[in-house]
Structure formats: structure tokens, C-alpha cells
Design an enzyme around this catalytic site. Structure first.
Site, mmCIF file in Angstrom:
data_model
loop_
_atom_site.group_PDB
_atom_site.id
_atom_site.type_symbol
_atom_site.label_atom_id
_atom_site.label_comp_id
_atom_site.label_asym_id
_atom_site.label_seq_id
_atom_site.Cartn_x
_atom_site.Cartn_y
_atom_site.Cartn_z
ATOM 1 N N CYS A 72 -3.893 10.570 1.997
ATOM 2 C CA CYS A 72 -2.930 9.480 1.811
ATOM 3 C C CYS A 72 -1.544 9.944 1.390
ATOM 4 C CB CYS A 72 -3.465 8.507 0.760
ATOM 5 S SG CYS A 72 -5.077 7.846 1.180
ATOM 6 N N LYS A 113 0.844 -1.217 0.000
ATOM 7 C CA LYS A 113 0.000 0.000 0.000
ATOM 8 C C LYS A 113 0.873 1.259 0.000
ATOM 9 C CE LYS A 113 -3.328 2.933 0.681
ATOM 10 N NZ LYS A 113 -4.280 3.305 -0.361
HETATM 11 N N1 LIG Z 1 -9.490 8.634 2.929
HETATM 12 C C1 LIG Z 1 -8.851 7.985 1.971
HETATM 13 O O1 LIG Z 1 -8.879 8.398 0.789
HETATM 14 C C2 LIG Z 1 -8.109 6.699 2.268
HETATM 15 C C3 LIG Z 1 -7.735 5.858 1.204
HETATM 16 C C4 LIG Z 1 -7.057 4.666 1.476
HETATM 17 C C5 LIG Z 1 -6.734 4.349 2.788
HETATM 18 N N2 LIG Z 1 -7.078 5.179 3.803
HETATM 19 C C6 LIG Z 1 -6.712 4.791 5.166
HETATM 20 O O2 LIG Z 1 -7.872 4.303 5.813
HETATM 21 C C7 LIG Z 1 -7.806 4.608 7.213
HETATM 22 C C8 LIG Z 1 -9.056 5.384 7.601
HETATM 23 O O3 LIG Z 1 -9.052 6.596 6.869
HETATM 24 P P1 LIG Z 1 -10.374 7.472 6.678
HETATM 25 O O4 LIG Z 1 -10.072 8.470 5.638
HETATM 26 O O5 LIG Z 1 -11.558 6.583 6.510
HETATM 27 O O6 LIG Z 1 -10.446 8.178 8.111
HETATM 28 P P2 LIG Z 1 -11.568 9.180 8.643
HETATM 29 O O7 LIG Z 1 -10.855 10.209 9.423
HETATM 30 O O8 LIG Z 1 -12.491 9.581 7.554
HETATM 31 O O9 LIG Z 1 -12.440 8.273 9.632
HETATM 32 C C9 LIG Z 1 -11.940 7.630 10.711
HETATM 33 C C10 LIG Z 1 -13.052 7.402 11.717
HETATM 34 O O10 LIG Z 1 -12.477 6.714 12.829
HETATM 35 C C11 LIG Z 1 -13.071 7.219 13.991
HETATM 36 N N3 LIG Z 1 -12.218 6.940 15.143
HETATM 37 C C12 LIG Z 1 -11.082 7.587 15.512
HETATM 38 N N4 LIG Z 1 -10.571 6.999 16.614
HETATM 39 C C13 LIG Z 1 -11.368 5.969 16.906
HETATM 40 C C14 LIG Z 1 -11.357 4.992 17.928
HETATM 41 N N5 LIG Z 1 -10.383 4.946 18.850
HETATM 42 N N6 LIG Z 1 -12.337 4.094 17.947
HETATM 43 C C15 LIG Z 1 -13.333 4.128 17.027
HETATM 44 N N7 LIG Z 1 -13.392 5.016 16.038
HETATM 45 C C16 LIG Z 1 -12.422 5.929 15.979
HETATM 46 C C17 LIG Z 1 -13.256 8.687 13.722
HETATM 47 O O11 LIG Z 1 -14.245 9.255 14.575
HETATM 48 C C18 LIG Z 1 -13.672 8.680 12.265
HETATM 49 O O12 LIG Z 1 -15.065 8.649 12.098
HETATM 50 C C19 LIG Z 1 -6.501 5.381 7.415
HETATM 51 O O13 LIG Z 1 -5.476 4.521 7.798
HETATM 52 C C20 LIG Z 1 -6.213 5.930 6.032
HETATM 53 O O14 LIG Z 1 -4.854 6.181 5.859
HETATM 54 C C21 LIG Z 1 -7.772 6.335 3.583
#
Ligand SMILES: NC(=O)c1ccc[n+]([C@@H]2O[C@H](COP(=O)([O-])OP(=O)(O)OC[C@H]3O[C@@H](n4cnc5c(N)ncnc54)[C@H](O)[C@@H]3O)[C@@H](O)[C@H]2O)c1
Length: 456
Positions: free
Chosen positions: A278, A224
Site C-alpha cells: 500500500c 483511503k
Molecule cells: N494487501 C494489503 O495489505 C492491502 C490493504 C488494503 C488495500 N489493499 C488493496 O486491495 C486490492 C487487492 O490487493 P491484494 O493485496 O489483496 O492483492 P493480491 O495481489 O494479494 O491479490 C489479487 C488477486 O487478484 C487476482 N487477479 C488479478 N487479476 C485478476 C482478474 N483480471 N480477474 C480476477 N482475478 C484477478 C490475482 O490472481 C490475485 O489472486 C488492491 O487494490 C490493494 O491496493 C491491499
């Protein structure tokens, strides 16, 4: 592990497997909906109570194509329930997917503190026989060195004996998450063979293009980071070559198109920099891990620096255009077209345009922002001056900076831009979508990333 891989797809489709999704954000929610769509009972867990309440009313917290319909459908069918307690969600589930944020700190070091606290809560609720799949982006060895010990400590269970553990990165972008999650192959690494097979079977229920099984966890974790670093580096290369082209009076886009007719050349488009959740973060995650094994990743660091400097370069292009007509950035009426970090997405996280706006404000410019993906009130809430329509936001502008290639901007007409803006308005195209000649024909001044001053 209780789950027998060959039975998983059928059991899941019949609603006999409960999948917990921890972290209901841009990636977790689409995943939760896709598992519900595949037939599973889904327990979403998020520490944000307001978000949980909204979801349980069947409403989407953000705009993502088709997500709203899926949330409404599966909340009303009872397949998707959300709660704000990770431990309770884990204790009621055979499969637990983790999608909490993973970040970098101010020193550009990987920060897994959110993941650590989520794993602690998850560990307390973990039941024997369950399977945990981490899907948050992490560097190699994070599952083995961070996730596994925390889960074991707080559950009293042993990985491989009492529960399964796997890693599968999310290969998706916001704005097309549901499509990407289903269409790109799922890369899966397992702590052991049983975890690998079970995780592959679970993920096969939402993946249309199949599974790539890696020989260990760290290869899946690395994959990734590698695919995103590849993009960051290629964008940095395009940006650096674009800067050269501006000095050398070469049109980067023309050179790029010509070069890319050779099958080994895949030159990317330059622009205002790199944003989103990302690309600006992941190179540092790998760097942190590489440092721990005594290696400095020089190219990665340079690429980050080049991309991070692009907003300032765009401000310099604006200043140079304004100088040509005897104006300066100080007190200049500047209209920014586009606040999203990427074309056709409604997302501003780490948008390089935010950096540009700050740079312009520091120089004393009067900045207004318009983005067709956001309504006027949303842009105001972000703290920016705006207007309800493109016509009003362009009125009397002395400088227009186009930052992102939204489809709506591809239809911008040079004559319309000229008729709305101030006489001798400077147009800076950071997205490479406007036609320099047409802009200049109207009496406006053109500047563009990779094109600089239009002298052709
Ligand atoms: N956004 C993107 O385009 C994308 C793409 C690929 C991978 N990712 C990866 O996916 C993962 C999530 O990213 P995202 O963009 O969905 O994040 P985000 O910030 O949109 O959402 C994360 C959620 O997790 C919740 N959260 C935080 N701490 C928590 C806890 N202790 N317990 C329960 N819930 C909790 C937050 O309230 C939030 O709603 C990350 O590792 C990111 O790098 C993101």
C-alpha cells in the site's frame, strides 16, 4: 436495483444473496470468508487456476491468522466456491465485490489495467438489479471515469437504472486482515443514494463498528489514499529527523518520546523505509490524479524519496561500523535479521530489506537472511542464502543488520549475539529495538537509525 437495503442483512444471513468476490488475494479472500461467515453464498473468482484449485480443496494459499480455518469451514459447508471465470461469477451473483490489484507503473503513474480487464469480464456477466462494490484502492474519480463506463459498455446496462455502483476502501493490513476488516469503520460512497444505501447494508453484515457514508464516490476514494499518505509522510518525517539526530548525536527515540508527551505531537518511528502493497504505491496514485487537474504534490514526492533512500542509509551505517573495526562491506559476512516489510507480518511485497540486500551484494558483501516468520526453505526460494536457525545464521557474522521489530527479535540477548558472531561484530539496528549500551558492553559495535554511532 432489486436489492432493498432494509432486507439485505436478513436475506444475506439466510443465504439468499450470492456475493461474488473478484480477486482472491490477501484482501479478497478474507472478505469472501467474512461474507460466508455472515451467511451469504460466496462465489470467489480469480484468474489464477492453481489458487482456485487450492481454495476448492479448502486450503489457504497464504498465512493469515484464522483465515485457513474459515476457508476450510466454508468450503466444506458449500458456502464458499471458487472459479476462474469472472463473467460466470458475476452472472450468478446479486452483489459483486472487486478486490483485484491496483498498481503503479515504472514511471510512477497509477496503473489500473488489471482493474479494467476485470471490469470488462464482470460487465459481460452483470445481471440487471445487481450491485457492484469496488474495494480495490483507487484515486478519486476512478469509479466514475474508468469502472462505470467499462461496466456499462460490456453489460449494456445503465448505472443507477439497471445496476448499483459503490466504492468502499479496504482499511486493513495483511497479518491482521480479518480483524481489521471487521473492526475499522467502513467508508462507503455511492453513485447514487440507492447504491449507497444498498452497499452500506451489504457491508454492515461484516462490519462491527459501523459505516461512514460519504457524500459522493470520490470522497470515499480519497479517504483511503489520505490515510495511507498520512502514514507515509509521518514515517518520512521520522526518517528525516532520525538522519538529523545521527549527525547531531541526539538519540531520536529519546527525543521522540519526550516530544510525544505533548498531545499534538505524534512522531512516528524511523526505520529501513516503507514496504507492503500500500504505502509505497498509493501516494503515486494520488499524484497521477492531481497531475490530471494541474497540481504537483511536492510533499508527497519528497516523502516517497526520503523513505526510498533509507535502505541505502542502513547500508551506509553498516559500512561505517565495519570501517571502525578495519573491515569493509566488500566480502563482509552480513546477516540480515528480518525480510518481512513490517513487524510480525509474514509478507515481503515491496520490503525495503530487499533493496538493502541488493545494495550490500553490489558492494560485495556475503549476505545471509533469517526471518522467524519464514521457514528456511521459503527464504532460499526467494533466492537468499539462509540457515535453519538463528544460531547458525549468526555464526561468525561480521555484521548483523536488524531490519524489523518482530517480537522474536525483541528477545534477542546481546551476550548471545556477541558469543555467536565474529569478534568485533557490527550490529545495525534499523528497527530501534536493541539497547545500544548493552550491545557495546559486549565488545560489539553499535549503529542505529536515529542513533548513528553510540557515543552517549
Ligand atoms: N494487501 C494489503 O495489505 C492491502 C490493504 C488494503 C488495500 N489493499 C488493496 O486491495 C486490492 C487487492 O490487493 P491484494 O493485496 O489483496 O492483492 P493480491 O495481489 O494479494 O491479490 C489479487 C488477486 O487478484 C487476482 N487477479 C488479478 N487479476 C485478476 C482478474 N483480471 N480477474 C480476477 N482475478 C484477478 C490475482 O490472481 C490475485 O489472486 C488492491 O487494490 C490493494 O491496493 C491491499
Amino acid at each position: 436495483m432489486k436489492l432493498k437495503p432494509d432486507m439485505i442483512p436478513k436475506k444475506l444471513a439466510r443465504g439468499n444473496i450470492t456475493v461474488a468476490v473478484i480477486g482472491l488475494g490477501w484482501m479478497g479472500l478474507p472478505l469472501a470468508c467474512l461474507f460466508a461467515e455472515a451467511g451469504a453464498k460466496v462465489l470467489g473468482a480469480d484468474k489464477n487456476q492453481k489458487l482456485v484449485d487450492k481454495l476448492n480443496r479448502g486450503e489457504s494459499p497464504f498465512e493469515e491468522p484464522k483465515l485457513g480455518q474459515l476457508i476450510a469451514k466454508h468450503v466444506s459447508s458449500g458456502k464458499l466456491k471458487s472459479l476462474n471465470n469472472v463473467e460466470n461469477a458475476a452472472s450468478g451473483s446479486e452483489v459483486i465485490i472487486i478486490t483485484v490489484p491496483t498498481l503503479v507503473d515504472n514511471q510512477k503513474q497509477a496503473d489500473y489495467s488489471i482493474l479494467e480487464s476485470a471490469c470488462k469480464e464482470l460487465g459481460k456477466g452483470l445481471i440487471p438489479g445487481a450491485l457492484v462494490i469496488l474495494m480495490s484502492t483507487v484515486a478519486p474519480n476512478v469509479v466514475e471515469k474508468i469502472v462505470k463506463p467499462i461496466l456499462e459498455k460490456h453489460s449494456g446496462l445503465i448505472t443507477g437504472e439497471d445496476f448499483g455502483l459503490a466504492y468502499s476502501p479496504i482499511r486493513a493490513m495483511s497479518g491482521r486482515a480479518l480483524k481489521d476488516i471487521q473492526e475499522y469503520k467502513k467508508i462507503v460512497g455511492g453513485f447514487d443514494d440507492a447504491s449507497l444505501k444498498a452497499a452500506s447494508a451489504v457491508l454492515s453484515t461484516i462490519a462491527k463498528s459501523g459505516i461512514i457514508r460519504t457524500s459522493n464516490l470520490k470522497t470515499a476514494e480519497a479517504s483511503k489514499l489520505f490515510e495511507t499518505i498520512y502514514r507515509d509522510l509521518n514515517i518520512a518525517l521520522a526518517n528525516e529527523l532520525a538522519l538529523y539526530c545521527e549527525r547531531a548525536e541526539i538519540d531520536y527515540y529519546e527525543a521522540m518520546k519526550a516530544a510525544n508527551t505533548q498531545p499534538y505531537s505524534h512522531l512516528h518511528r524511523p526505520g529501513i523505509g516503507v514496504g507492503g502493497h500500500c504505502l509505497p504505491l498509493y501516494p503515486y496514485m494520488l499524484q497521477t490524479e492531481a497531475q490530471s487537474v494541474g497540481l504537483k504534490l511536492k510533499l508527497i514526492k519528497d516523502a516517497r524519496r526520503i523513505n526510498d533512500e533509507m535502505p541505502k542509509h542502513v547500508a551506509r551505517l553498516a559500512a561505517s561500523g565495519l570501517r571502525q573495526v578495519g573491515r569493509s562491506l566488500t566480502r563482509a559476512k552480513v546477516t540480515i535479521l528480518g525480510i518481512s516489510y513490517r513487524a510480525n507480518a509474514k509478507e515481503t511485497r515491496y520490503s525495503p530489506t530487499i533493496e538493502l540486500i541488493e545494495a550490500l551484494k553490489r558492494r560485495g558483501s556475503k549476505v545471509k537472511v533469517y526471518d522467524p516468520k519464514f521457514i528456511f526453505a521459503e527464504i532460499k526460494t526467494m533466492g537468499y542464502e539462509s540457515e535453519a536457525t538463528i544460531e547458525t545464521v549468526l555464526k561468525d557474522a561480521e555484521c548483523i543488520i536488524l531490519t524489523v521489530g518482530h517480537d522474536e527479535f525483541k528477545e534477542l540477548d546481546s551476550l548471545k549475539l556477541a558469543s555467536l558472531s565474529a569478534k568485533g561484530c557490527v550490529v545495525v539496528d534499523a528497527a530501534g529495538i536493541l539497547k545500544p549500551k548493552e550491545i557495546e558492553k559486549t565488545g560489539m559495535i553499535y549503529r542505529g537509525v536515529g542513533r548513528g554511532v553510540w557515543t552517549k
